[in-house]
Design a protein around this motif. Structure first.
Motif, mmCIF file in Angstrom:
data_model
loop_
_atom_site.group_PDB
_atom_site.id
_atom_site.type_symbol
_atom_site.label_atom_id
_atom_site.label_comp_id
_atom_site.label_asym_id
_atom_site.label_seq_id
_atom_site.Cartn_x
_atom_site.Cartn_y
_atom_site.Cartn_z
ATOM 1 N N ARG A 221 44.345 1.236 -28.973
ATOM 2 C CA ARG A 221 43.646 0.399 -29.952
ATOM 3 C C ARG A 221 44.236 -1.007 -29.937
ATOM 4 N N SER A 222 43.368 -1.995 -30.069
ATOM 5 C CA SER A 222 43.776 -3.398 -30.031
ATOM 6 C C SER A 222 44.228 -3.875 -31.409
ATOM 7 N N VAL A 223 45.105 -4.874 -31.410
ATOM 8 C CA VAL A 223 45.486 -5.506 -32.672
ATOM 9 C C VAL A 223 44.365 -6.367 -33.232
ATOM 10 N N TYR A 224 43.350 -6.658 -32.418
ATOM 11 C CA TYR A 224 42.197 -7.440 -32.880
ATOM 12 C C TYR A 224 41.096 -6.471 -33.305
ATOM 13 N N ALA A 225 40.609 -6.607 -34.531
ATOM 14 C CA ALA A 225 39.663 -5.648 -35.095
ATOM 15 C C ALA A 225 38.352 -5.605 -34.322
ATOM 16 N N TRP A 226 37.954 -6.689 -33.687
ATOM 17 C CA TRP A 226 36.659 -6.752 -33.031
ATOM 18 C C TRP A 226 36.706 -6.324 -31.558
ATOM 19 N N ASP A 227 37.876 -6.055 -31.041
ATOM 20 C CA ASP A 227 37.971 -5.590 -29.661
ATOM 21 C C ASP A 227 37.532 -4.129 -29.556
ATOM 22 N N PRO A 228 36.943 -3.744 -28.421
ATOM 23 C CA PRO A 228 36.674 -2.319 -28.209
ATOM 24 C C PRO A 228 37.980 -1.559 -28.016
ATOM 25 N N SER A 229 37.960 -0.294 -28.334
ATOM 26 C CA SER A 229 39.125 0.556 -28.118
ATOM 27 C C SER A 229 39.212 0.957 -26.650
ATOM 28 N N PHE A 230 40.371 1.479 -26.277
ATOM 29 C CA PHE A 230 40.587 1.940 -24.906
ATOM 30 C C PHE A 230 39.773 3.200 -24.642
ATOM 31 N N HIS A 231 39.145 3.221 -23.465
ATOM 32 C CA HIS A 231 38.357 4.377 -23.031
ATOM 33 C C HIS A 231 38.969 4.860 -21.716
ATOM 34 N N GLY A 232 39.620 6.004 -21.766
ATOM 35 C CA GLY A 232 40.271 6.518 -20.569
ATOM 36 C C GLY A 232 41.333 7.536 -20.934
ATOM 37 N N LYS A 233 42.381 7.606 -20.114
ATOM 38 C CA LYS A 233 43.448 8.579 -20.337
ATOM 39 C C LYS A 233 44.802 7.902 -20.172
ATOM 40 N N LEU A 234 45.776 8.417 -20.912
ATOM 41 C CA LEU A 234 47.170 7.994 -20.773
ATOM 42 C C LEU A 234 48.045 9.239 -20.666
#
Length: 951
Positions: A221-234
């Motif tokens: 998740r980004s510190v910027y509210a309007w950014d999309p979240s991460f889509h993938g795997k860690l």
């Protein structure tokens, strides 16, 4: 390949790799080893849980707590790790890390495995350690991302960001596991990919501890509210309190690289190798970002490039072993393939070659076709049962409009050595279309890259026959989207075929919403997307066509023009060309530049090898030429091309479309040798206009030019030529700006200030269309807007202009929930030329309803000739009306004069006359009214004049 257990392999992955390797390599047993890089490890989230909402911190002796899943937990038991769903504006799941995880860290290393989903939206953060202000903006943060591949640290907001990013803004590959490491100590920050240093910044003046208290720490998740979240795997996310050495980073990357080489080695499929007769396609890249090289045990049988040498007919099969070496980083896996090459069998090869021939659209041929002269190892010759329709070189001559379709048998003969094989192809050549003038316009376009819906094709239609007044249709939703390649469509180009009754759509394979624009010129798509249609409503299956060579970093804005001299289409696009086609050789877009390329095709299925069309490096790093478009005028071909140094179109012209511009023949720099003639630079520069946003805009940059001529009867005038130029938001504009010139030669371009263009339209095509095409598009995509009325019919005598009704009964949205009876609706009819009203012909006259609907009047011109003469009888004037009936049925003629009315019957193909006594010695000139009613037909009316006479 010995696979040492250097770090903890995830159970599913380890078992999979061991199973794969056991089939082609020896895997020695290995005892479990302690973590080889544990010194300074303060947090390790292995993410190997299979359920629950807790991500344990397994770093020995760490006092930092566990991570907590927010949203739906998704654990991947096969490849290991946590699955992040992604989402707009910070939506989707994420793992929240403890607060102040950065406390006391003057040095740091962040190390993890990452798999970025191909659908990932930009711009996103894989991990973020920092804070979020009440406004939603990030502040005091450290993050890493794959698009562009970089790490950022800032003591404040975005204006103070310190960027650690490789040159050229490359992206981290998607759909494949990658290993990412960031280390920082002193003022040096280093970014690694797969254990290899990609870049360093020696002016990193902010430490993690300098961020102070951090309460917005996340994986995914980004510190910027309007950014999309991460889509993938860690998986295996680690934080150290020191900078790892390059050797340690290499050690931590081992498992990802070993997994990739093993998977890609196992995935190699060369087909049946027991009786090889054709060259083998040997892959040089694997799906997991590996490089594959080949060696052979016997190059006389099969070479390392896959070429085979077959023995003489009757000899025994020959064998060889091909060995694939699959490499990624410092990890290698080998796999051997036993190949048996069959001896020559020319007869069988000829039969196989002729069966492999494919000709598109054999049941619906409308244009020249490609008849291949080679197939596999065979040469191919052709015969035609009707060379006048389809010649042996594929040139097609269609039957006339109204005639029957032509059936043609094409016979291919494949020859290998002295052996031959034949095959017949049954072809149907459809008649030529009826000529029909265009009376409206279609505008396919895309809208940007801010959302997943932007890089799809939308339609706008003109409001009637008005090139400057537009409305979006399909409720402003896309009408076409990509299912292949990057799954994004930009720069849609739609053209009418040379024959007029097929359409082709070409588009750029680029999804800037997901990947951004920065990396698209480095290892971007080398494909174009192609559709075809006969009605602009029903489109074919998408074709994902490879047109660029491996040296190309992108394939942008494809367009096409039919070259009458060649009898085929010339397709052109922009590509940034690099010295090497290898994905392992770094590329610097700042040192290379876009060239305009071209290839030829007859069917948009088979394309020639690409050639450089314009090689003209522009001022500034990485600047070349893009966005060409072509139009003919007075024997010349005019070309608009955007120069990236100035980002505005220039114009040159030629009479040889495939003539090239090279650095040594560039007429724009005073050189000779090219057949292109410079005409104009900076089209439209310096003019101002009011944008769709209402602000005053200075036109100094623009791209994506669409050239078209106005229709006959366009309300803005039907002379001259339009150039719609896209002044995109990144050029300070609102989208398309319409310019008009009296001619291409004059080049007197002026902005059409009174206009209503679709908002946010980007790089598309304006295409003049017929009324039937216009109405079909509305009926399919916006039926509630379609205005319909019954056609008007009239019958007249030759040369007589009918009086058409001033109003007709019209309905809007017939058959829809919003159907509305418009009642008597005013019609503006086109002017009718009396000379067009020829005996026996049918003339169609178009009318416009309510500004954007259409109605047609069918005027049947009777094949009846009426003449009126005078003669003197007993010093009195007599009018004589002569009627000649050219119809195939009897006709009744009613003649009305100032001196009486008479009706006569006229046999088919015959003539008859009637006389009127005026009882006067002189008469003035006048008219005779005529009504002619052929049997079973409509009554044709008209007037015939007579001259003054005196007896």
């Amino acid at each position: 390949m010995p696979l040492r257990h250097r770090r903890r392999l995830f159970a599913g992955t380890a078992l999979t790799i061991a199973a794969l390797l056991s089939s082609f390599a020896t895997v020695p047993a290995a005892a479990a080893e302690p973590d080889p890089v544990s010194a300074g490890l303060i947090a390790r989230y292995a993410l190997d849980e299979t359920s629950g909402r807790t991500a344990a911190n397994t770093a020995p002796g760490s006092t930092i707590g566990a991570g907590v899943v927010e949203g739906t937990p998704q654990w991947d038991a096969v490849s290991g790790g946590f699955v992040f769903s992604g989402g707009q504006n910070g939506g989707g799941n994420a793992i929240r890390l403890p607060n102040d995880i950065n406390r006391g860290l003057t040095s740091i290393s962040v190390d993890f495995d990452v798999w970025i989903a191909p659908e990932q939206a930009n711009y996103y953060m894989i991990y973020a350690i920092g804070n979020r202000a009440q406004s939603g903006a990030g502040e005091r943060y450290l993050f890493g991302s794959g698009d562009s591949f970089h790490t950022v640290i800032t003591p404040g907001g975005s204006s103070q960001e310190i960027n650690i990013q490789p040159p050229g803004n490359p992206t981290l590959a998607r759909g494949v596991w990658k290993h990412m490491t960031y280390t920082q100590t002193g003022t040096t920050g280093i970014l690694y990919e797969d254990g290899v240093e990609r870049t360093r910044n020696t002016a990193v003046t902010t430490t993690p501890n300098d961020l102070g208290s951090t309460v917005f720490n996340y994986l995914g998740r980004s510190v910027y509210a309007w950014d999309p979240s991460f889509h993938g795997k860690l998986r295996d996310f680690r934080i150290y309190n020191r900078a790892l050495t390059a050797a340690e980073v290499g050690t931590l990357s081992t498992d990802v690289l070993a997994e990739a080489t093993a998977l890609d080695a196992a995935a190699i499929d060369l087909g049946d190798l027991s009786a090889v007769t054709q060259p083998l396609a040997l892959p040089n890249r694997g799906a997991n970002a590996t490089t594959i090289t080949w060696t052979t045990s016997n190059a006389a049988v099969v070479t390392a490039a896959g070429q085979v040498t077959r023995g003489a007919e009757g000899t025994a099969p020959a064998t060889a072993t091909l060995t694939a070496t699959v490499v990624r980083g410092g990890q290698t896996t080998q796999r051997a393939f036993s190949v048996t090459v069959s001896p020559r069998d020319d007869a069988a090869d000829a039969r196989s070659a002729v069966q492999a021939i494919s000709i598109p659209r054999l049941d619906d041929i409308r244009e020249n076709i490609t008849l291949p002269t080679r197939s596999a190892a065979a040469t191919v010759s052709w015969t035609s049962s009707s060379p006048a329709v389809i010649a042996v070189d594929g040139v097609v001559t269609r039957p006339a409009n109204g005639a029957d379709a032509a059936s043609v048998t094409l016979t291919a003969t494949a020859r290998v050595g002295t052996a031959t094989a034949t095959r017949e192809f049954s072809a149907i050549v459809v008649p030529a279309p009826a000529a029909d003038e265009t009376r409206a316009y279609l505008f396919p376009y895309f809208t940007g890259e801010a959302s997943p819906e932007d890089e799809k094709v939308r339609y706008a239609l003109s409001n009637g026959n008005n090139a400057l007044d537009w409305v979006t249709i399909n409720d402003d939703k896309p009408v076409l989207q990509s299912e292949l390649g990057e799954k994004g469509l930009r720069d849609p180009f739609v053209m009418r075929s040379h024959e007029g009754d097929r359409f082709y759509m070409l588009a750029t394979d680029l999804n800037a919403y997901r990947t951004g624009l920065d990396g698209s010129q480095i290892f971007g798509s080398r494909y174009i997307e192609v559709w075809e249609s006969t009605d602009l409503v029903t489109w074919s299956e998408q074709r994902h066509v490879l047109v660029s060579d491996a040296e190309a970093g992108n394939t942008w804005a494809p367009e096409a023009y039919y070259d009458d001299k060649r009898g085929e289409y010339v397709v052109y696009w922009a590509s940034n060309l690099y010295p090497s086609g290898s994905a392992d050789v770094p590329r610097d877009p700042g040192s290379n530049y876009n060239r305009m390329m071209y290839a030829t095709t007859r069917d948009f299925v088979t394309f020639s090898k690409p050639q450089v069309w314009i090689d003209d490096q522009q001022p500034g790093a990485g600047n070349g030429t893009i966005d060409s478009t072509v139009m003919a005028e007075n024997g010349w071909l005019y070309r608009f091309t955007v120069t990236e140094g100035s980002n505005i179109p220039r114009v040159d012209r030629t009479k040889n479309l495939t003539s090239t511009i090279t650095p040594s023949t560039n007429p724009w720099k005073g050189a000779r040798g090219s057949e292109w003639e410079p005409r104009q630079s900076g089209v439209g520069y310096g003019q101002t206009y009011t944008g769709t946003s209402g602000r005053s805009i200075f036109f100094d940059e623009g791209e994506g030019t669409s050239l078209f001529r106005p229709n006959k009867g366009d309300v803005n005038g039907d002379g001259g030529v339009y150039a719609f130029i896209d002044q995109a938001p990144y050029y300070g504009g609102d989208g398309y700006v319409p310019f008009k010139a009296s001619s291409l030669e004059a080049g007197d371009w002026k902005i059409a200030q009174n206009r209503n263009l679709p908002r946010s339209a980007r790089h598309g095509t304006v295409l003049p269309i017929t009324i039937s095409e216009y109405e079909a598009i509305l009926a399919r995509y916006q039926p509630d807007r379609l205005i319909s009325a019954d056609d008007v019919t009239a019958a007249v005598l030759p040369g007589t202009v009918p009086v058409l009704p001033a109003t007709v009964a019209a309905v809007q949205g017939r058959g829809t929930a919003s159907e509305r009876d418009l009642g008597p609706t005013a019609v503006t009819w086109e002017t009718v030329d009396p000379a067009s009203l020829v005996a026996g012909k049918t003339v169609t006259v178009r009318g416009t309803l309510a500004g954007h609907g259409f109605v047609e009047a069918r005027i049947d011109v009777a094949d009846v000739a009426v003449t009126v003469a005078t003669r003197c009888v007993a010093k009195k004037v007599v009018l004589v009306a002569q009627v000649r009936n050219g119809e195939s049925v009897p006709a009744t003629a009613r003649i009305t004069t100032p001196f009486g009315t008479r009706t006569i019957e006229v046999a088919p193909g015959a003539g008859s006359s009637v006389a009127f006594t005026t009882r006067s010695g002189s008469i003035a000139a006048g008219d005779v009214g005529v009504e002619v009613s052929p049997a079973g037909g409509a009554t044709a009316t008209g007037k015939v004049g007579f001259a003054a006479a005196t007896c």
